[in-house]
Design an enzyme around this catalytic site. Structure first.
Site, short mmCIF file in Angstrom:
data_model
loop_
_atom_site.label_atom_id
_atom_site.label_comp_id
_atom_site.label_asym_id
_atom_site.label_seq_id
_atom_site.Cartn_x
_atom_site.Cartn_y
_atom_site.Cartn_z
N GLN A 1 8.08 -12.17 -5.98
CA GLN A 1 6.77 -12.74 -5.69
C GLN A 1 6.82 -14.25 -5.47
OE1 GLN A 1 4.78 -10.67 -9.22
NE2 GLN A 1 3.16 -10.73 -7.68
N GLY B 1 1.80 -11.54 -15.41
CA GLY B 1 3.18 -11.16 -15.09
C GLY B 1 3.53 -11.66 -13.70
N CYS C 1 -2.96 -7.94 -8.58
CA CYS C 1 -1.61 -8.47 -8.33
C CYS C 1 -1.75 -9.86 -7.70
CB CYS C 1 -0.88 -7.53 -7.38
SG CYS C 1 0.78 -8.06 -6.97
N LEU C 2 -0.93 -10.81 -8.16
CA LEU C 2 -1.01 -12.17 -7.60
C LEU C 2 -0.62 -12.20 -6.13
CD1 LEU C 2 0.35 -14.41 -10.51
CD2 LEU C 2 -2.02 -13.89 -9.91
N HIS D 1 4.36 -2.64 -13.88
CA HIS D 1 3.90 -3.25 -12.63
C HIS D 1 4.98 -4.20 -12.08
CE1 HIS D 1 0.58 -5.29 -10.15
NE2 HIS D 1 1.60 -6.12 -10.06
N GLU D 2 5.54 -5.04 -12.97
CA GLU D 2 6.51 -6.04 -12.51
C GLU D 2 7.85 -5.42 -12.13
OE1 GLU D 2 5.25 -8.77 -11.75
OE2 GLU D 2 3.40 -8.55 -12.89
N HIS E 1 7.84 -4.27 -8.67
CA HIS E 1 8.11 -5.32 -7.67
C HIS E 1 9.61 -5.44 -7.39
CE1 HIS E 1 4.25 -7.10 -6.77
NE2 HIS E 1 3.95 -7.29 -8.04
ZN ZN Z 1 2.08 -7.66 -8.76
#
Ligand code: ZN
Length: 168
Positions: A48, A43, A86-87, A128-129, A132
């Protein structure tokens, strides 16, 4: 596209709703998906990659990849704890409690309405997304002691990653 690392801007800001739909947004979502696959993520939210707008892409590897624009989680049911990463905070993992089932309303990049239920892993990714988009990361969802130790671990890791950058 470069991935923004925590806590850099705009990761801690509430993102603005998308107002313009169309092929350009579709193209942007496709580029975000490519970036997500390059980093072996499941995701990726627009903040991000430095875009403070409310949209995200995700792919749980069981169904087709999706782009959700201006997503809203209308209902949440059940609770499940699982490790998340998380990226924007690479190599740091912590157990996070999420709803097991969610009802989602969103638009696709062309402005079509989406209304669906997600469970399990896909429901976790979407939660999660969408966090953000509200300026929140998964470490904001864990207990204070875990949060402090994981943030300390991340700060040290980020410093070592940056000092290991190639010279010249
Ligand atoms: Zn993340």
């Amino acid at each position: 596209m470069n991935i923004v690392l925590y806590p850099d801007d705009p990761l801690q800001h509430v993102a603005a709703p998308v107002e313009r739909f169309g092929p350009q947004l579709e193209k942007l979502a496709a580029t975000m998906l490519e970036t997500m696959y390059e980093h072996e993520g499941v995701g990726l939210a627009a903040p991000q990659v430095g875009i403070a707008k409310r949209f995200l892409v995700c792919h749980d590897l069981e169904s087709d990849p999706v782009c959700l624009v201006n997503p809203e989680i209308l209902e949440m049911d059940g609770a499940e704890v699982a490790d998340e990463g998380c990226l924007s905070i690479p190599r740091i993992y912590a157990p996070v409690q999420r709803a097991e089932r969610i009802h989602v309303r969103a638009k696709d990049p062309l402005g079509n309405n989406l209304d669906f239920e997600a469970r399990g892993f896909l429901a976790r990714i979407i939660q999660h997304e969408t966090d953000h988009l509200d300026g929140r990361v998964f470490l904001d969802r864990v207990d204070i002691l875990t949060r402090q130790s994981k943030l300390a671990e991340w700060e040290a890791l980020r410093l070592s990653l940056e000092s290991a950058a190639p010279l010249g």
